[in-house]
Design a protein around this motif. Structure first.
Motif, PDB file in Angstrom:
ATOM      1  N   ASP A  85       0.838  -1.192   0.000  1.00 24.96           N
ATOM      2  CA  ASP A  85       0.000   0.000   0.000  1.00 24.96           C
ATOM      3  C   ASP A  85       0.878   1.250   0.000  1.00 24.96           C
ATOM      4  OD1 ASP A  85       0.822   0.467   2.703  1.00 24.96           O
ATOM      5  OD2 ASP A  85      -0.796  -0.808   3.425  1.00 24.96           O
ATOM      6  N   GLU A  86       0.222   2.393  -0.158  1.00 22.80           N
ATOM      7  CA  GLU A  86       0.949   3.659  -0.263  1.00 22.80           C
ATOM      8  C   GLU A  86       1.647   4.028   1.043  1.00 22.80           C
ATOM      9  OE1 GLU A  86      -2.646   5.298  -1.423  1.00 22.80           O
ATOM     10  OE2 GLU A  86      -2.185   5.387  -3.572  1.00 22.80           O
ATOM     11  N   LYS A  87       1.027   3.694   2.171  1.00 21.77           N
ATOM     12  CA  LYS A  87       1.619   3.987   3.470  1.00 21.77           C
ATOM     13  C   LYS A  87       2.961   3.286   3.613  1.00 21.77           C
ATOM     14  CE  LYS A  87       0.843   3.548   8.452  1.00 21.77           C
ATOM     15  NZ  LYS A  87      -0.075   3.027   9.516  1.00 21.77           N
ATOM     16  N   PHE A  89       4.959   2.502   1.238  1.00 24.28           N
ATOM     17  CA  PHE A  89       5.926   3.192   0.365  1.00 24.28           C
ATOM     18  C   PHE A  89       6.574   4.355   1.112  1.00 24.28           C
ATOM     19  CE2 PHE A  89       6.833   6.776  -2.442  1.00 24.28           C
ATOM     20  CZ  PHE A  89       7.682   6.209  -3.388  1.00 24.28           C
ATOM     21  N   PHE A  90       5.760   5.184   1.748  1.00 21.23           N
ATOM     22  CA  PHE A  90       6.294   6.351   2.454  1.00 21.23           C
ATOM     23  C   PHE A  90       7.153   5.935   3.654  1.00 21.23           C
ATOM     24  CE2 PHE A  90       2.496   8.321   0.408  1.00 21.23           C
ATOM     25  CZ  PHE A  90       3.182   9.228  -0.382  1.00 21.23           C
ATOM     26  N   GLU A  91       6.774   4.883   4.333  1.00 20.14           N
ATOM     27  CA  GLU A  91       7.574   4.383   5.450  1.00 20.14           C
ATOM     28  C   GLU A  91       8.938   3.894   4.965  1.00 20.14           C
ATOM     29  OE1 GLU A  91       5.128   1.404   7.193  1.00 20.14           O
ATOM     30  OE2 GLU A  91       3.945   2.814   8.397  1.00 20.14           O
ATOM     31  N   THR A  92       8.936   3.223   3.817  1.00 19.06           N
ATOM     32  CA  THR A  92      10.183   2.697   3.248  1.00 19.06           C
ATOM     33  C   THR A  92      11.131   3.818   2.859  1.00 19.06           C
ATOM     34  OG1 THR A  92       9.084   0.689   2.423  1.00 19.06           O
ATOM     35  CG2 THR A  92      11.151   1.323   1.357  1.00 19.06           C
ATOM     36  N   THR A  93      10.606   4.859   2.230  1.00 24.08           N
ATOM     37  CA  THR A  93      11.464   5.964   1.793  1.00 24.08           C
ATOM     38  C   THR A  93      11.983   6.793   2.967  1.00 24.08           C
ATOM     39  OG1 THR A  93       9.497   7.355   1.419  1.00 24.08           O
ATOM     40  CG2 THR A  93      10.369   6.133  -0.474  1.00 24.08           C
ATOM     41  N   VAL A  99      16.295   4.250  -2.404  1.00 16.58           N
ATOM     42  CA  VAL A  99      15.164   3.365  -2.706  1.00 16.58           C
ATOM     43  C   VAL A  99      14.925   3.330  -4.215  1.00 16.58           C
ATOM     44  CG1 VAL A  99      12.694   2.930  -2.386  1.00 16.58           C
ATOM     45  CG2 VAL A  99      14.054   3.841  -0.490  1.00 16.58           C
ATOM     46  N   VAL A 100      14.790   2.115  -4.738  1.00 18.22           N
ATOM     47  CA  VAL A 100      14.368   1.913  -6.127  1.00 18.22           C
ATOM     48  C   VAL A 100      13.035   1.187  -6.069  1.00 18.22           C
ATOM     49  CG1 VAL A 100      14.869   0.774  -8.321  1.00 18.22           C
ATOM     50  CG2 VAL A 100      16.733   1.787  -6.994  1.00 18.22           C
ATOM     51  N   CYS A 101      11.973   1.870  -6.469  1.00 20.47           N
ATOM     52  CA  CYS A 101      10.636   1.274  -6.406  1.00 20.47           C
ATOM     53  C   CYS A 101      10.069   1.120  -7.813  1.00 20.47           C
ATOM     54  CB  CYS A 101       9.700   2.126  -5.546  1.00 20.47           C
ATOM     55  SG  CYS A 101       8.091   1.334  -5.265  1.00 20.47           S
ATOM     56  N   HIS A 102       9.729  -0.108  -8.151  1.00 17.37           N
ATOM     57  CA  HIS A 102       9.204  -0.445  -9.475  1.00 17.37           C
ATOM     58  C   HIS A 102       7.676  -0.426  -9.432  1.00 17.37           C
ATOM     59  CE1 HIS A 102       8.330  -4.044 -12.364  1.00 17.37           C
ATOM     60  NE2 HIS A 102       8.090  -2.884 -12.955  1.00 17.37           N
ATOM     61  N   PHE A 103       7.069   0.447 -10.222  1.00 17.44           N
ATOM     62  CA  PHE A 103       5.614   0.476 -10.361  1.00 17.44           C
ATOM     63  C   PHE A 103       5.245  -0.444 -11.528  1.00 17.44           C
ATOM     64  CE2 PHE A 103       6.353   4.048  -7.726  1.00 17.44           C
ATOM     65  CZ  PHE A 103       5.155   4.332  -7.061  1.00 17.44           C
ATOM     66  N   TYR A 104       4.365  -1.402 -11.266  1.00 15.17           N
ATOM     67  CA  TYR A 104       4.119  -2.460 -12.244  1.00 15.17           C
ATOM     68  C   TYR A 104       2.635  -2.826 -12.332  1.00 15.17           C
ATOM     69  CZ  TYR A 104       3.122  -5.960  -8.661  1.00 15.17           C
ATOM     70  OH  TYR A 104       2.529  -6.666  -7.641  1.00 15.17           O
ATOM     71  N   ILE A 133       5.635  -2.013  -6.332  1.00 22.14           N
ATOM     72  CA  ILE A 133       4.271  -1.783  -5.880  1.00 22.14           C
ATOM     73  C   ILE A 133       3.345  -1.847  -7.090  1.00 22.14           C
ATOM     74  CG2 ILE A 133       4.430   0.731  -6.062  1.00 22.14           C
ATOM     75  CD1 ILE A 133       2.701   0.849  -3.489  1.00 22.14           C
ATOM     76  N   ASN A 134       2.224  -2.507  -6.920  1.00 25.41           N
ATOM     77  CA  ASN A 134       1.245  -2.628  -7.988  1.00 25.41           C
ATOM     78  C   ASN A 134       0.566  -1.273  -8.193  1.00 25.41           C
ATOM     79  OD1 ASN A 134      -1.086  -3.203  -9.571  1.00 25.41           O
ATOM     80  ND2 ASN A 134      -0.996  -5.342  -8.918  1.00 25.41           N
ATOM     81  N   ALA A 135       0.720  -0.702  -9.369  1.00 27.93           N
ATOM     82  CA  ALA A 135       0.190   0.638  -9.629  1.00 27.93           C
ATOM     83  C   ALA A 135      -1.325   0.696  -9.456  1.00 27.93           C
ATOM     84  CB  ALA A 135       0.570   1.079 -11.046  1.00 27.93           C
TER      85      ALA A 135
END
Length: 230
Positions: A85-87, A89-93, A99-104, A133-135
């Protein structure tokens, strides 16, 4: 034999420029030699206390690096993981500097190609958090980051979005690019520690040719239709 004054004006100018360049080269070489001699003299004059200080600094740096590795592993580095989830993502960054995050999307074959390469890079570069993260499951985040094409890699450093890798244009504009090419591209954004030449992609080194900026970053025959609009 022709005298200098008898030569055409442009020939005389070229000769003068060549002479100036030669003098500059000699001067630069002399400076480098002086710097090298100074370093050698400094090393020759080191006593046991100096050597002990160098060893202590080296050991301290190694210890600090090891502590960082433990911190990275504790934050999930070393594995290519899924964010749900989006939350998250923000916690990870916030937790990870790089951070390399692949939107797929599952339906897109090119996203699976990206997965393959990131799975290889994750254990190699502990300094970077690799995730995806699943877009479709993160519409707010996808809209906020203005992601329109999949696959897209969002590159985050110190909590701020630094760059994007959209589709395969920056990776040779083909599906069979190498993991080294992706590593080089991520290294250009400084989200991982790249040990090669950032000015020259691996494919160019192998072919012993230099690729122009236009070839690396985009081409007129860019096959953008092969990337999928989200």
């Amino acid at each position: 034999m022709q005298k200098i004054e008898d030569l055409p004006p442009h020939t005389s100018n070229n000769t003068k420029m060549a002479g100036m360049m030669e003098k500059q080269l000699v001067a630069a070489t002399h400076i480098i030699e002086q710097q090298l001699d100074a370093e050698i003299e400094k090393l020759d004059n080191l006593d046991n206390d100096d050597l002990d200080a160098i060893r202590r600094d080296r050991l301290a740096a190694m210890k600090k690096r090891q502590e960082k590795k433990q911190e990275w592993v504790a934050n999930g580095h070393g594995h290519y993981t899924e964010l749900y989830d989006e939350k998250e993502f923000f916690e990870t960054t916030k937790k990870s500097e790089n951070v390399v995050c692949h939107f797929y999307r599952d339906q897109f074959m090119r996203c699976k190609v990206v997965d393959k390469h990131l799975q290889i890079l994750a254990p190699k570069h502990l300094e970077t958090k690799f995730c995806k993260i699943n877009a479709e499951k993160a519409p707010f985040l996808t809209e906020r980051l203005k992601i329109r094409v999949l696959p897209t890699m969002c590159l985050v450093k110190n909590g701020k979005t630094k760059d994007y890798v959209v589709g395969f244009t920056d990776l040779g504009n083909k599906d069979d690019f190498s993991t080294e090419t992706m590593e080089w591209r991520l290294g250009q954004a400084a989200v991982l520690e790249y040990e090669g030449d950032l000015l020259c992609p691996p494919s160019a080194l192998r072919n012993k040719t230099v690729m122009g900026k236009k070839t690396i970053r985009g081409r007129k025959d860019d096959d953008s239709d092969s990337d999928s609009d989200y």
